[in-house]
Design a protein around this motif. Structure first.
Motif, PDB file in Angstrom:
ATOM      1  N   SER A 291      -7.202  -5.643 -17.340  1.00  0.00           N
ATOM      2  CA  SER A 291      -6.815  -3.733 -17.836  1.00  0.00           C
ATOM      3  C   SER A 291      -7.390  -3.784 -19.092  1.00  0.00           C
ATOM      4  O   SER A 291      -8.124  -2.979 -19.281  1.00  0.00           O
ATOM      5  CB  SER A 291      -4.950  -3.987 -17.751  1.00  0.00           C
ATOM      6  OG  SER A 291      -5.055  -2.974 -18.964  1.00  0.00           O
ATOM      7  N   GLN A 292      -7.306  -4.937 -20.243  1.00  0.00           N
ATOM      8  CA  GLN A 292      -8.369  -4.926 -21.513  1.00  0.00           C
ATOM      9  C   GLN A 292      -9.871  -4.918 -21.347  1.00  0.00           C
ATOM     10  O   GLN A 292     -10.800  -4.016 -21.550  1.00  0.00           O
ATOM     11  CB  GLN A 292      -7.980  -6.182 -22.259  1.00  0.00           C
ATOM     12  CG  GLN A 292      -6.142  -6.260 -22.201  1.00  0.00           C
ATOM     13  CD  GLN A 292      -6.235  -7.712 -23.661  1.00  0.00           C
ATOM     14  OE1 GLN A 292      -6.891  -7.969 -23.963  1.00  0.00           O
ATOM     15  NE2 GLN A 292      -4.523  -7.600 -23.668  1.00  0.00           N
ATOM     16  N   GLN A 293     -10.358  -5.398 -19.395  1.00  0.00           N
ATOM     17  CA  GLN A 293     -11.542  -5.654 -20.259  1.00  0.00           C
ATOM     18  C   GLN A 293     -11.564  -4.525 -19.557  1.00  0.00           C
ATOM     19  O   GLN A 293     -13.249  -3.583 -19.730  1.00  0.00           O
ATOM     20  CB  GLN A 293     -11.522  -6.896 -19.385  1.00  0.00           C
ATOM     21  CG  GLN A 293     -13.394  -6.736 -19.008  1.00  0.00           C
ATOM     22  CD  GLN A 293     -13.884  -7.951 -18.627  1.00  0.00           C
ATOM     23  OE1 GLN A 293     -12.693  -8.841 -17.637  1.00  0.00           O
ATOM     24  NE2 GLN A 293     -15.374  -8.149 -17.536  1.00  0.00           N
ATOM     25  N   TYR A 294     -11.064  -4.115 -18.723  1.00  0.00           N
ATOM     26  CA  TYR A 294     -11.679  -3.100 -17.911  1.00  0.00           C
ATOM     27  C   TYR A 294     -10.948  -1.499 -17.862  1.00  0.00           C
ATOM     28  O   TYR A 294     -11.057  -0.378 -17.801  1.00  0.00           O
ATOM     29  CB  TYR A 294     -11.992  -2.526 -16.261  1.00  0.00           C
ATOM     30  CG  TYR A 294     -12.643  -4.143 -15.723  1.00  0.00           C
ATOM     31  CD1 TYR A 294     -14.848  -3.817 -15.239  1.00  0.00           C
ATOM     32  CD2 TYR A 294     -12.609  -5.324 -15.852  1.00  0.00           C
ATOM     33  CE1 TYR A 294     -14.912  -4.485 -14.772  1.00  0.00           C
ATOM     34  CE2 TYR A 294     -13.423  -6.399 -14.811  1.00  0.00           C
ATOM     35  CZ  TYR A 294     -14.302  -5.836 -15.215  1.00  0.00           C
ATOM     36  OH  TYR A 294     -15.335  -6.917 -14.703  1.00  0.00           O
ATOM     37  N   ALA A 295     -10.243  -1.431 -19.128  1.00  0.00           N
ATOM     38  CA  ALA A 295      -9.632   0.412 -20.030  1.00  0.00           C
ATOM     39  C   ALA A 295      -9.388   0.695 -18.975  1.00  0.00           C
ATOM     40  O   ALA A 295      -8.947   1.892 -18.609  1.00  0.00           O
ATOM     41  CB  ALA A 295     -10.589   0.316 -20.714  1.00  0.00           C
ATOM     42  N   PHE A 296      -7.828  -0.265 -18.278  1.00  0.00           N
ATOM     43  CA  PHE A 296      -7.103   1.159 -17.333  1.00  0.00           C
ATOM     44  C   PHE A 296      -5.410   0.092 -17.044  1.00  0.00           C
ATOM     45  O   PHE A 296      -4.869  -0.293 -18.151  1.00  0.00           O
ATOM     46  CB  PHE A 296      -7.209   0.477 -15.994  1.00  0.00           C
ATOM     47  CG  PHE A 296      -7.098  -1.156 -15.063  1.00  0.00           C
ATOM     48  CD1 PHE A 296      -5.881  -1.899 -14.461  1.00  0.00           C
ATOM     49  CD2 PHE A 296      -8.567  -1.794 -14.670  1.00  0.00           C
ATOM     50  CE1 PHE A 296      -5.619  -2.856 -14.587  1.00  0.00           C
ATOM     51  CE2 PHE A 296      -8.011  -3.314 -14.454  1.00  0.00           C
ATOM     52  CZ  PHE A 296      -7.010  -4.204 -14.413  1.00  0.00           C
ATOM     53  N   ALA A 297      -5.132   1.186 -17.460  1.00  0.00           N
ATOM     54  CA  ALA A 297      -3.281   1.936 -17.782  1.00  0.00           C
ATOM     55  C   ALA A 297      -2.646   0.786 -16.115  1.00  0.00           C
ATOM     56  O   ALA A 297      -3.420   0.538 -14.740  1.00  0.00           O
ATOM     57  CB  ALA A 297      -2.818   3.124 -17.502  1.00  0.00           C
ATOM     58  N   ILE A 298      -1.470   0.614 -16.692  1.00  0.00           N
ATOM     59  CA  ILE A 298      -0.799  -0.679 -14.847  1.00  0.00           C
ATOM     60  C   ILE A 298       0.574   0.138 -15.549  1.00  0.00           C
ATOM     61  O   ILE A 298       1.887   0.540 -16.413  1.00  0.00           O
ATOM     62  CB  ILE A 298      -0.394  -2.188 -16.013  1.00  0.00           C
ATOM     63  CG1 ILE A 298      -1.787  -3.075 -16.158  1.00  0.00           C
ATOM     64  CG2 ILE A 298       0.243  -2.719 -14.909  1.00  0.00           C
ATOM     65  CD1 ILE A 298      -1.769  -4.496 -16.438  1.00  0.00           C
ATOM     66  N   ILE A 299       0.909   0.057 -14.133  1.00  0.00           N
ATOM     67  CA  ILE A 299       2.469   1.331 -13.811  1.00  0.00           C
ATOM     68  C   ILE A 299       3.174  -0.303 -13.876  1.00  0.00           C
ATOM     69  O   ILE A 299       3.476  -0.253 -12.082  1.00  0.00           O
ATOM     70  CB  ILE A 299       2.071   2.437 -13.271  1.00  0.00           C
ATOM     71  CG1 ILE A 299       1.659   3.662 -13.839  1.00  0.00           C
ATOM     72  CG2 ILE A 299       3.821   2.893 -13.080  1.00  0.00           C
ATOM     73  CD1 ILE A 299       1.098   4.197 -12.572  1.00  0.00           C
ATOM     74  N   GLU A 300       3.717  -0.228 -14.226  1.00  0.00           N
ATOM     75  CA  GLU A 300       5.082  -1.939 -13.942  1.00  0.00           C
ATOM     76  C   GLU A 300       6.599  -0.929 -13.764  1.00  0.00           C
ATOM     77  O   GLU A 300       7.362  -0.402 -14.396  1.00  0.00           O
ATOM     78  CB  GLU A 300       5.140  -3.039 -14.807  1.00  0.00           C
ATOM     79  CG  GLU A 300       6.151  -3.899 -14.894  1.00  0.00           C
ATOM     80  CD  GLU A 300       6.053  -4.885 -15.631  1.00  0.00           C
ATOM     81  OE1 GLU A 300       6.362  -6.093 -15.493  1.00  0.00           O
ATOM     82  OE2 GLU A 300       5.854  -4.379 -16.733  1.00  0.00           O
ATOM     83  N   ASP A 301       6.732  -1.558 -12.639  1.00  0.00           N
ATOM     84  CA  ASP A 301       7.583  -1.037 -12.219  1.00  0.00           C
ATOM     85  C   ASP A 301       8.047  -2.456 -12.055  1.00  0.00           C
ATOM     86  O   ASP A 301       8.919  -3.124 -11.174  1.00  0.00           O
ATOM     87  CB  ASP A 301       7.438  -0.572 -10.387  1.00  0.00           C
ATOM     88  CG  ASP A 301       8.821  -0.070 -10.088  1.00  0.00           C
ATOM     89  OD1 ASP A 301      10.404   0.321 -10.049  1.00  0.00           O
ATOM     90  OD2 ASP A 301       9.090   1.241  -9.169  1.00  0.00           O
ATOM     91  N   ASP A 302      10.209  -2.556 -12.472  1.00  0.00           N
ATOM     92  CA  ASP A 302      10.665  -3.492 -13.039  1.00  0.00           C
ATOM     93  C   ASP A 302      12.270  -3.022 -12.399  1.00  0.00           C
ATOM     94  O   ASP A 302      12.926  -3.349 -12.873  1.00  0.00           O
ATOM     95  CB  ASP A 302      10.560  -3.501 -14.214  1.00  0.00           C
ATOM     96  CG  ASP A 302      11.470  -5.533 -14.356  1.00  0.00           C
ATOM     97  OD1 ASP A 302      11.257  -6.031 -13.615  1.00  0.00           O
ATOM     98  OD2 ASP A 302      10.880  -5.970 -15.257  1.00  0.00           O
ATOM     99  N   TYR A 303      12.130  -2.598 -11.051  1.00  0.00           N
ATOM    100  CA  TYR A 303      13.568  -1.820 -10.362  1.00  0.00           C
ATOM    101  C   TYR A 303      14.823  -2.924 -10.705  1.00  0.00           C
ATOM    102  O   TYR A 303      16.565  -2.735 -10.520  1.00  0.00           O
ATOM    103  CB  TYR A 303      13.319  -0.962  -9.557  1.00  0.00           C
ATOM    104  CG  TYR A 303      13.062  -1.899  -7.906  1.00  0.00           C
ATOM    105  CD1 TYR A 303      13.856  -2.484  -6.892  1.00  0.00           C
ATOM    106  CD2 TYR A 303      11.641  -3.075  -8.147  1.00  0.00           C
ATOM    107  CE1 TYR A 303      13.862  -3.641  -5.684  1.00  0.00           C
ATOM    108  CE2 TYR A 303      11.983  -3.487  -7.157  1.00  0.00           C
ATOM    109  CZ  TYR A 303      12.070  -4.056  -5.471  1.00  0.00           C
ATOM    110  OH  TYR A 303      12.259  -4.958  -5.385  1.00  0.00           O
TER     111      TYR A 303
END
Length: 490
Positions: A291-303
């Protein structure tokens, strides 16, 4: 004279008052050009005889039409259609004049959302297997509602509830920021929280803010289908990567990153939906680095973070050092009751600010009473006590279901006992069996995957008697399926 007895039909079984039915019939006839401007209508006496209703009913209907400017009334002389009504091309009076316009299909172009076909049962099935719901019988709903009711009778509480913002009640955000810091290691303030109507709204808002047409979003295969639909609706390209016993295959994500730009990844690391597997520490670290290397967002679903049995729950990805590119999503529906639609999103303030602005376009208010009641439940420690009690109970039910499956269905099913959560992902060994189960009238299965011949067996909402009933019914249906197969081979 026009055949008013055919133009005006009365349904005496309808809940709509008869005078209103008559007025609506006149409005429809005038709108369709059957009755023209300046046309004199029958007298109240004549029309009451014609329609076999009381004269006062006709008087009330004419008064309604006059109040809406459809007719003008000259006392003791006549009632006539208003001269202001434009001349409309008439339709034949017998062409279903009184048909509701909404019985026709909408003919103009509009967006279409694919709606999966759902089995409709003529009657309630014997057993309903959900995909992992809490047991409402254990939930502190009574305490929550008592607090709710008390807030509706206190002036100060009423002001606090109605003065809430679209970001969520201030009290809940303050309490929740502290609670998430204590239980999940999230170093946040109230400004980093957006309270939503369930986790689904949080996923929708995050997707709308992050994704545009042509963007690439990565999800697991299989995945939470509602999230996939939300991503597709933005016009983004959804790319699937495999899921094994250690979670998302991060090496596949890395290979994609080397070929194209990824805008976001949707991940359920704690108990992946639907398979229930927990993402390993190694893969979590690798995903954060990517995520840091390629600059993408993480949508973390922790239901369903709180229900982990083998050990303490794994801390979320969002609790790890990151550059603010993780959108963390959770919900109280899995803790209390699916009908308690309170979820939350955690993100940097500028993202939350835009989430609030977008949320206002579709939902301008919040249930301040319920949010403040939940805040008080958390503050009093009732939520922690409930989780402790429920966790012990669900752990026992998971093991009892495991025992039942081993005793009655060992040769027909395959599964890995999850380390947490509220469901077991069951793969059926007989090809085509899950489709047979889903269609069976005695059974309702909330979440299945026909292509994988698998389904989720939610155990948390069932006591031991109910679990046994469900497994025995499954056994009976599967035996019937196998018998059909034997007969087909003869």
């Amino acid at each position: 004279m026009l055949p008013f007895e055919r133009i005006i039909t009365i349904d005496r079984e309808s809940k709509v008052p008869i005078y209103r039915q008559i007025a609506i019939a006149f409005i429809n006839a005038i709108s369709q050009g059957i009755i023209k401007a300046n046309t004199h209508l029958p007298s109240t006496r004549d029309l009451s005889k014609l329609l076999e209703v009381h004269r006062k009913t006709i008087v009330a209907a004419y008064d309604e039409l006059e109040a809406q400017d459809w007719v003008v009334s000259v006392p003791r002389k006549y009632v006539a259609v208003s001269a202001k009504i434009p001349n409309l091309k008439p339709k034949k009076w017998m062409d279903e004049v009184n048909e509701s316009a909404y019985r026709a299909l909408f003919q103009l172009p509009f967006k279409q959302i694919v709606v999966p076909k759902v089995k409709s049962n003529a009657q309630l099935p014997e057993v309903i297997i959900d995909d992992g719901f809490p047991d409402v019988r254990l939930s502190p709903i009574d305490d929550l509602l008592k607090i709710y009711r008390s807030y509706t009778s206190k002036k100060h509480s009423i002001r606090n509830a109605t003065f809430g913002s679209a970001q969520g009640s201030l009290k809940l955000r303050e309490v929740l920021a502290s609670y998430l810091s204590e239980t999940r290691g999230l170093n946040i303030e109230k400004e980093h929280l957006l309270i939503t109507h369930g986790a689904q709204m949080s996923i929708y808002l995050a997707a709308q803010l992050l994704l545009a047409k042509g963007d690439v979003v990565v999800v697991g295969k299989p995945n939470y289908s509602k999230a996939t639909q939300v991503f597709e609706q933005t016009g983004a390209t959804v790319v699937e990567v495999g899921v094994d016993k250690s979670g998302l295959l991060v090496e596949e994500i890395q290979a994609i990153c080397q070929q194209k730009a990824i805008k976001a990844i949707y991940v359920i690391p704690h108990h992946h939906y639907p398979t229930t597997v927990t993402m390993s520490i190694e893969r979590r670290i690798a995903l954060l680095k990517l995520s840091q290397q390629y600059a993408f967002a993480i949508i973390e679903d922790d239901y369903d973070y709180d229900y982990h049995y083998a050990s303490s729950p794994y801390l979320p990805l969002a609790s790890s050092p990151h550059q603010g590119n993780i959108i963390y999503i959770g919900s109280f529906s899995k803790l209390l009751d699916p009908s308690i639609r309170i979820g939350f999103m955690v993100a940097p303030f500028n993202f939350i600010e835009q989430g609030v602005a977008l949320r206002k376009l579709i939902d301008v208010g919040v249930d301040g009473y319920m949010q403040n009641a939940l805040a008080e439940l958390i503050r009093m420690g009732e939520l922690k006590r409930h989780i402790k009690k429920a966790k012990k109970c669900y752990f026992s039910r998971r093991d009892y279901l495991d025992h039942l499956l081993q005793e009655h269905l060992k040769s027909q099913v395959s599964y890995s006992l999850p380390s947490g959560g509220m469901a077991i992902w069951i793969v059926l060994k007989k090809e085509g069996l899950v489709e047979y189960l889903v269609q069976h009238p005695q059974l309702a299965i909330r979440r299945s995957a026909i292509e994988l011949n698998a389904f989720r067996f939610g155990f948390a909402s069932m006591n031991e008697t109910e679990l046994e009933q469900a497994v025995l019914l499954l056994k009976k249906i599967i035996e019937g399926f196998e018998l059909q197969g034997v007969k087909g081979q003869l």
